[in-house]
Design an enzyme around this catalytic site. Structure first.
Site, PDB file in Angstrom:
ATOM      1  CE  LYS A  79      -4.121   1.830   2.312  1.00  0.00           C
ATOM      2  NZ  LYS A  79      -4.747   1.777   4.162  1.00  0.00           N
ATOM      3  CB  SER A 154      -8.095   3.335   3.296  1.00  0.00           C
ATOM      4  OG  SER A 154      -7.312   2.870   3.941  1.00  0.00           O
ATOM      5  CB  SER A 178      -7.666   0.248   5.925  1.00  0.00           C
ATOM      6  OG  SER A 178      -8.231   1.715   5.689  1.00  0.00           O
TER       7      SER A 178
HETATM    8  N1  GLN Z   1     -12.811   4.173   7.334  1.00  0.00           N
HETATM    9  C1  GLN Z   1     -12.108   3.999   8.242  1.00  0.00           C
HETATM   10  C2  GLN Z   1     -11.677   5.716   8.188  1.00  0.00           C
HETATM   11  O1  GLN Z   1     -11.985   6.454   7.377  1.00  0.00           O
HETATM   12  C3  GLN Z   1     -10.674   3.433   7.550  1.00  0.00           C
HETATM   13  C4  GLN Z   1      -9.596   3.798   8.251  1.00  0.00           C
HETATM   14  C5  GLN Z   1      -8.025   3.128   8.161  1.00  0.00           C
HETATM   15  O2  GLN Z   1      -8.499   2.153   8.339  1.00  0.00           O
HETATM   16  N2  GLN Z   1      -6.981   2.929   7.301  1.00  0.00           N
HETATM   17  O3  GLN Z   1     -10.877   6.163   8.996  1.00  0.00           O
END
Ligand code: GLN
Length: 499
Positions: A79, A154, A178
Site C-alpha cells: 500500500k 482504504s 482498512s
Molecule cells: N474507514 C476508516 C477511516 O476512514 C478506515 C481507516 C483505516 O483503517 N485506515 O478512518
C-alpha cells in the site's frame, strides 16, 4: 492449468523449492497480468518492473545457493502509505505526489530479507482516510468483481490487486478496518494483526494508537505465512511487543474445533445488515457447527459508542500527525509568485504562515482537511475534556468489555460489513457521515487493539461477502485455526472474478 500469477504463496513456494518454476517467471506473469488489466482496475500507483525483475533474479540466485523460505521469490504489492526506499510513496495525496523515502519501513525491510519481490505500490484513500479509495487524489480503484463498484478501502488497491491475481499477496494498513473491509468487498483474506504485533515504523502515520500493518492474501494460510515474516518487536516502534510469532504451520493442523466456543455479539447482528449478508453469515455459522464449534450469544453493549469514539480519536491524532506536512519539510511546496509587485514578504505571501497555508491548502484533499479541522477542534482548550478525554474514557470501556467477553469465548464472529461492495459515487461517497458508518463492525477491534481477520464466506447478488473473526490479544493463531478449518471445507476463497 493455472497461470503462475494465480498461485497462492504456498503453491508457488513449493514449486520454487522443487525448481519447477523460477521467481523471474512468476514475477513476469504478475507484470503481464498488471499490464493486461490494471488499466481497468487502477489498483497500482507505481509498478517498478525493472527493480522487481532484478529482485526476482536475486531470489532465484539465493535459492540456487541453497537458501529456502516461504516468501523467497514471491511477488507482492505494498500500500502506498508504507515507505519504500528509492520508490515513490505518495499516500495517494498530492502533497506527497513525488515523495521518495530515504529508508524502508521495517516490514518492507523484513520482506526484503525474506526475499519477497516488490512489484510496486497500490492505491488508497488519501492518507488512508476512507472506506472506498474514492478519496485518493489519483482517482478510485475499481472492484474486480464489478468495475462500477468500489473495492472498499482504504487498502482498496491492495485488495483489488490480490483479488485479480496481479500479485500473490499485498500489504495494507488497518486503522479502523482498512485491511478487513476491502478484503471483504473483494472476496479475499485480510488480517489486522494485534496492535503491536507488526511494526509501524515507516508507515505514514494516521491514527498512531490504532494503525497496524498486515497482509491481504488469497488464503488464510498465506496470511499466516506473511504475518510470521513481518511480525516482531522493533526497536524503532516502542509499541511493538515481544510475543512468540504465530506459527504458520498451526493453520495446517486441522485442530479439533470441538473444544472451541465462538461468540456471536448480538450488537453486530442488527436490522441494518442486508439479508444476503445475514444469510451468508448464518450459513458460515452452520458450517462451523458441523465442524464441532459451539456458538454462544454474547453482548457488547458499548458497541454503539465505537463509531463516535473512533471519529473523535482519529481526527485528533490525524490533526497532529499531518502537521508535519507543511510545505517545507516534506513534499509539495506552493512557492510564492516571484513576479509579484508586492514589497514585503507578507504581501508577497512568502512569509512562513503563507507557505504553510498555501501548501496545505493545495496539497490536502477535502477529507484530510475535514479531519484536520475536526481534530484540531476536539483537541482545543475548552473542548478537549468534553470530546477527546471523554472519548478515551469510553474507549477504555469498549476495550475492557471486549477483553472480558473474550475470556468466555475463544473468538468472536461477525459480518465484515453490513452489505456488499457499493457503486462508485453511491450516496455514502458524497456524505462523510454515511461513509463513517461503514466502519460499524470494524471499530471495536481497532479501538481495542485486538487481532481480526476477514474471510470470504459467500456471495450476495454475485458480490463477495466477508465474515470477520476477532480474537484475543496476540492470539492470531486462533483466527488462523478457525479460518483454515473453515476454508478447508468451503470453496468461497477459490471463486475468482471473471476479469
Ligand atoms: N474507514 C476508516 C477511516 O476512514 C478506515 C481507516 C483505516 O483503517 N485506515 O478512518
Amino acid at each position: 492449468m493455472k497461470s503462475l500469477n494465480q498461485l497462492t504463496i504456498k503453491q508457488a513456494s513449493q514449486l520454487l523449492a522443487k525448481k519447477e518454476i523460477t521467481s523471474v517467471a512468476l514475477t513476469e506473469a504478475c507484470l503481464k497480468r498488471i499490464k493486461e488489466i490494471d488499466g481497468k482496475i487502477k489498483a497500482c500507483l507505481t509498478v517498478c518492473e525493472k527493480e522487481a525483475l532484478a529482485e526476482a533474479k536475486k531470489a532465484d540466485e539465493r535459492r540456487a545457493a541453497g537458501e529456502s523460505g516461504d516468501l523467497l521469490g514471491i511477488p507482492y504489492f505494498a500500500k502506498d502509505n508504507i515507505l519504500t526506499r528509492g520508490i515513490k510513496t505518495t499516500a495517494a495525496s498530492k502533497i506527497l505526489a513525488n515523495y521518495i523515502a530515504p529508508y524502508d519501513a521495517t516490514i518492507i525491510k523484513k520482506l526484503k530479507q525474506a526475499g519477497a519481490v516488490l512489484l510496486g505500490k497500490t492505491n488508497l484513500d488519501e492518507f488512508a482516510h476512507g472506506s472506498s479509495t474514492e478519496n485518493s487524489a489519483f482517482g478510485p480503484t475499481h472492484n474486480p468483481w464489478d468495475l462500477t463498484r468500489v473495492p472498499g478501502g482504504s487498502s482498496g488497491g491492495s485488495a483489488a490487486a490480490v483479488a485479480s491475481d496481479m500479485c500473490l499477496f499485498a500489504l495494507g494498513t488497518d486503522t479502523c478496518g482498512s485491511i478487513r473491509y476491502p478484503a471483504g468487498f473483494c472476496g479475499i483474506v485480510g488480517l489486522k494483526p494485534t496492535y503491536g504485533r507488526s511494526s509501524r515504523f515507516g508507515l505514514i502515520a494516521m491514527t498512531s494508537s490504532t494503525d497496524v500493518p498486515g497482509p491481504l492474501a488469497k488464503t488464510v494460510e498465506d496470511a499466516a505465512i506473511v504475518l510470521s515474516v513481518i511480525a516482531g518487536v522493533d526497536e524503532n516502534d516502542a509499541t511493538t511487543v515481544n510475543q512468540p510469532h504465530p506459527n504458520p504451520l498451526l493453520s495446517k493442523e486441522r485442530v479439533n474445533l470441538k473444544s472451541m466456543t465462538i461468540g456471536l455479539p448480538k450488537e453486530y447482528f442488527t436490522a441494518g445488515t442486508d439479508q444476503g449478508v445475514t444469510q451468508a453469515i448464518e450459513q458460515a455459522v452452520a458450517t462451523l457447527k458441523k465442524l464441532g464449534v459451539k456458538f454462544k450469544s454474547v453482548s457488547l453493549p458499548h458497541t454503539k459508542y465505537a463509531i463516535p469514539v473512533y471519529y473523535i480519536i482519529t481526527p485528533s491524532e490525524i490533526s497532529s500527525n499531518l502537521a508535519r506536512f507543511d510545505g517545507i519539510k516534506y513534499g509539495l511546496s506552493a512557492a510564492p509568485s516571484l513576479t509579484s509587485p508586492a514589497r514585503t514578504s507578507r504581501e508577497r505571501g512568502n512569509d512562513l504562515m503563507s507557505v504553510y497555508t498555501r501548501s496545505r491548502g493545495k496539497g490536502f484533499g477535502p477529507e484530510a482537511k475535514r479531519r484536520i479541522m475536526l481534530g484540531t477542534y476536539a483537541l482545543s482548550a475548552g473542548y478537549y475534556d468534553a470530546y477527546y478525554l471523554q472519548a478515551q474514557k469510553v474507549r477504555t470501556q469498549i476495550k475492557q468489555e471486549m477483553d472480558k467477553v473474550l475470556q468466555e469465548v475463544d473468538c468472536l464472529l461477525t459480518p465484515t460489513a453490513p452489505h456488499v461492495a457499493f457503486k462508485i459515487g453511491a450516496p455514502q461517497s458524497a456524505d462523510p457521515l454515511k461513509m463513517y458508518l461503514e466502519d460499524i463492525f470494524m471499530a471495536g477491534a481497532s479501538l481495542s487493539g485486538l487481532p481480526a481477520m476477514s474471510i470470504p464466506c459467500g456471495f450476495d447478488n454475485g458480490l463477495p461477502v466477508g465474515m470477520q473473526l476477532i480474537g484475543r490479544r496476540f492470539d492470531e493463531a486462533m483466527l488462523f485455526r478457525v479460518g483454515w478449518a473453515y476454508e478447508a471445507t468451503t470453496r468461497w476463497h477459490l471463486e475468482k472474478p471473471g476479469i
